[in-house]
Write a protein that holds these residues in place. Structure first.
Motif, short mmCIF file in Angstrom:
data_model
loop_
_atom_site.label_atom_id
_atom_site.label_comp_id
_atom_site.label_asym_id
_atom_site.label_seq_id
_atom_site.Cartn_x
_atom_site.Cartn_y
_atom_site.Cartn_z
N TYR A 9 0.85 -1.10 0.06
CA TYR A 9 0.09 -0.04 -0.17
C TYR A 9 0.77 1.33 0.15
CZ TYR A 9 -3.07 3.58 1.72
OH TYR A 9 -3.70 4.85 1.93
N VAL A 10 0.46 2.17 -0.95
CA VAL A 10 1.20 3.24 -0.90
C VAL A 10 0.47 4.41 -0.84
CG1 VAL A 10 2.70 5.06 -2.44
CG2 VAL A 10 2.89 2.63 -2.66
N PRO A 11 0.43 5.34 0.58
CA PRO A 11 -0.73 6.16 0.77
C PRO A 11 -0.70 7.49 -0.25
CG PRO A 11 1.00 6.15 2.31
CD PRO A 11 1.35 5.23 1.41
N ALA A 12 -1.75 8.06 -0.24
CA ALA A 12 -1.62 9.24 -0.88
C ALA A 12 -0.94 10.43 -0.46
CB ALA A 12 -3.31 9.56 -1.21
N GLN A 13 -0.72 11.56 -1.01
CA GLN A 13 -0.16 12.52 -0.63
C GLN A 13 -0.75 13.10 0.62
OE1 GLN A 13 0.19 15.60 -3.65
NE2 GLN A 13 1.94 14.66 -4.68
N SER A 14 0.06 13.56 1.74
CA SER A 14 -0.47 13.79 3.08
C SER A 14 0.21 15.32 3.24
CB SER A 14 0.09 12.88 4.16
OG SER A 14 0.02 13.11 5.41
N PRO A 15 -0.66 15.86 3.92
CA PRO A 15 -0.45 17.14 4.46
C PRO A 15 0.68 17.09 5.88
CG PRO A 15 -2.46 17.17 5.09
CD PRO A 15 -2.05 15.58 4.24
N TRP A 16 0.64 15.93 6.52
CA TRP A 16 1.04 16.06 8.05
C TRP A 16 2.43 16.19 7.98
CZ3 TRP A 16 -2.79 17.41 9.97
CH2 TRP A 16 -4.02 17.13 10.03
N PRO A 17 3.42 15.72 6.80
CA PRO A 17 4.80 16.01 7.22
C PRO A 17 5.28 17.52 7.22
CG PRO A 17 4.57 14.23 5.65
CD PRO A 17 2.96 14.77 5.87
N ILE A 18 4.50 18.27 6.15
CA ILE A 18 5.07 19.59 6.13
C ILE A 18 4.54 20.34 7.38
CG2 ILE A 18 2.72 20.36 4.97
CD1 ILE A 18 6.38 21.86 4.65
N VAL A 19 3.16 19.83 7.94
CA VAL A 19 2.59 20.54 9.03
C VAL A 19 3.64 20.25 10.43
CG1 VAL A 19 0.60 20.24 10.70
CG2 VAL A 19 0.42 20.34 8.36
N GLY A 20 4.08 19.00 10.21
CA GLY A 20 4.97 18.63 11.53
C GLY A 20 6.27 19.71 11.36
N ALA A 21 6.79 19.66 10.03
CA ALA A 21 7.81 20.61 9.88
C ALA A 21 7.81 21.99 10.35
CB ALA A 21 8.35 20.33 8.43
N ILE A 54 3.55 24.31 19.26
CA ILE A 54 2.85 22.88 19.89
C ILE A 54 1.54 22.63 19.63
CG2 ILE A 54 2.01 22.31 22.47
CD1 ILE A 54 4.20 24.05 23.55
N VAL A 55 0.56 23.51 19.35
CA VAL A 55 -0.89 23.27 18.86
C VAL A 55 -0.80 22.55 17.70
CG1 VAL A 55 -2.68 24.41 18.03
CG2 VAL A 55 -1.97 25.37 20.26
N ALA A 56 0.36 23.13 16.53
CA ALA A 56 0.36 22.55 15.25
C ALA A 56 0.87 21.32 15.50
CB ALA A 56 1.25 23.44 14.54
N LEU A 57 1.81 20.89 16.45
CA LEU A 57 2.08 19.60 16.68
C LEU A 57 1.33 18.75 16.88
CD1 LEU A 57 4.92 18.09 16.32
CD2 LEU A 57 5.38 18.27 18.88
N LEU A 58 0.29 19.23 18.08
CA LEU A 58 -0.81 18.33 18.44
C LEU A 58 -1.64 17.87 17.48
CD1 LEU A 58 -1.37 19.76 21.78
CD2 LEU A 58 -0.21 17.47 21.41
#
Length: 292
Positions: A9-21, A54-58
């Motif tokens: 399974y290869v997931p679709a593009q995700s926004p979460w890596p850039i949000v975490g960065a 911190i909010v963005a990380l959560l």
């Protein structure tokens, strides 16, 4: 004979890596500015950037965990993908070992190389004459060049209690894992809950230790190289315990919902690896920062 291939399974593009960065960037900038503002008695924007980070990380953790859980429970993962996850988690823990290794290396260099060298060791017999009056090449350095005096944080009391707490948490988490492998759900849930309570207690006591350091020992980030290395190592470790506790809480609620089986529980295993790693780092930190 035609070879059979497992699905991968290869997931679709995700926004979460850039949000975490972005979250980590805001935390770094906010924490740095907050330290400067507190040391100068100023009221700036550092705390707001830190809170936003911190909010963005959560938000990132909630969103990314939800996606991963939905994918797993939908049966999208295969044994081959599970091996990839294990390799990825192993490399992540290796990177964390290097992360803390750099900080322990800085502590070693300050104690074993820099301080004796400044005290006139080797071929620097005249060095201590150009430093501040009454300089003594000993560790910890309890007086800064500006004349700020502090006290050393002892190994007894709260640090020793926290060491026992984390060691106990590794034991309870191990037997929670054993309960999962033997399909003893009650043992799993109870011991995992106890592990979370122990981790939360550790964090509460560390906050109390920091208050004690600032108010009673005069041990702050302005306390020279000793204060810097103390808060750098214990602070980053505290951040890892916080993240580990959040992971365990997520696993706990998944256990209550009936997730994981004796043969399919990589998420639990990964959280367990991370928690045991954090415990090992604390034992080393306790020895090199508090005891020796």
């Amino acid at each position: 004979m035609q070879q059979e291939y497992q699905k991968y399974y290869v997931p679709a593009q995700s926004p979460w890596p850039i949000v975490g960065a972005v979250a980590l960037f805001l935390i770094a900038i906010g924490a740095g500015n907050l330290v400067i503002e507190v040391s100068h008695g100023e009221d700036g924007y550092g705390k707001y950037l830190l809170m936003a980070g911190i909010v963005a990380l959560l938000v990132m953790l909630v969103g990314w965990f939800k996606n991963q859980i939905d994918e797993s429970m939908s049966g999208l993962y295969s044994d081959q993908l599970g091996r990839s996850y294990r390799q990825g988690m192993s490399w992540f823990i290796f990177s964390e070992i290097m992360f803390f290794g750099a900080f322990f290396g800085a502590l070693f260099y300050a104690r074993v190389v820099s301080v004796p060298w400044l005290g006139g060791a080797s071929n620097n017999a005249m060095t201590n004459e150009v430093l501040w009056p009454a300089f003594e090449a000993a560790w910890p350095l309890l007086t800064t060049p500006a004349g700020t005096e502090t006290q050393q944080m002892g190994a007894a009391g709260l640090p020793a209690i926290n060491t026992v707490i984390l060691l106990l948490s590794s034991v309870t988490l191990h037997f929670a894992h054993v309960g999962l492998e033997k399909n003893k759900r009650k043992q799993l849930a109870v011991l995992l809950g106890i592990t979370i309570l122990l981790g939360s207690t550790f964090l509460a006591l560390q906050v109390e230790e920091y208050v004690h350091a600032y108010q009673e020992l005069g041990l702050t980030l302005q306390s020279g190289v000793y204060g810097n290395t103390f808060f750098m190592l214990t602070g980053f470790h505290g951040m890892h315990v916080t993240l580990g506790t959040i992971i365990l809480i997520v696993l706990f609620f998944r256990v209550l919902k009936g997730h994981f089986t004796a043969h399919n529980h990589f998420a639990f295993q990964a959280g367990s690896w991370y928690w045991h790693f954090v415990d090992v780092v604390w034992v080393m930190l306790y020895m090199f920062v508090y005891v020796l």
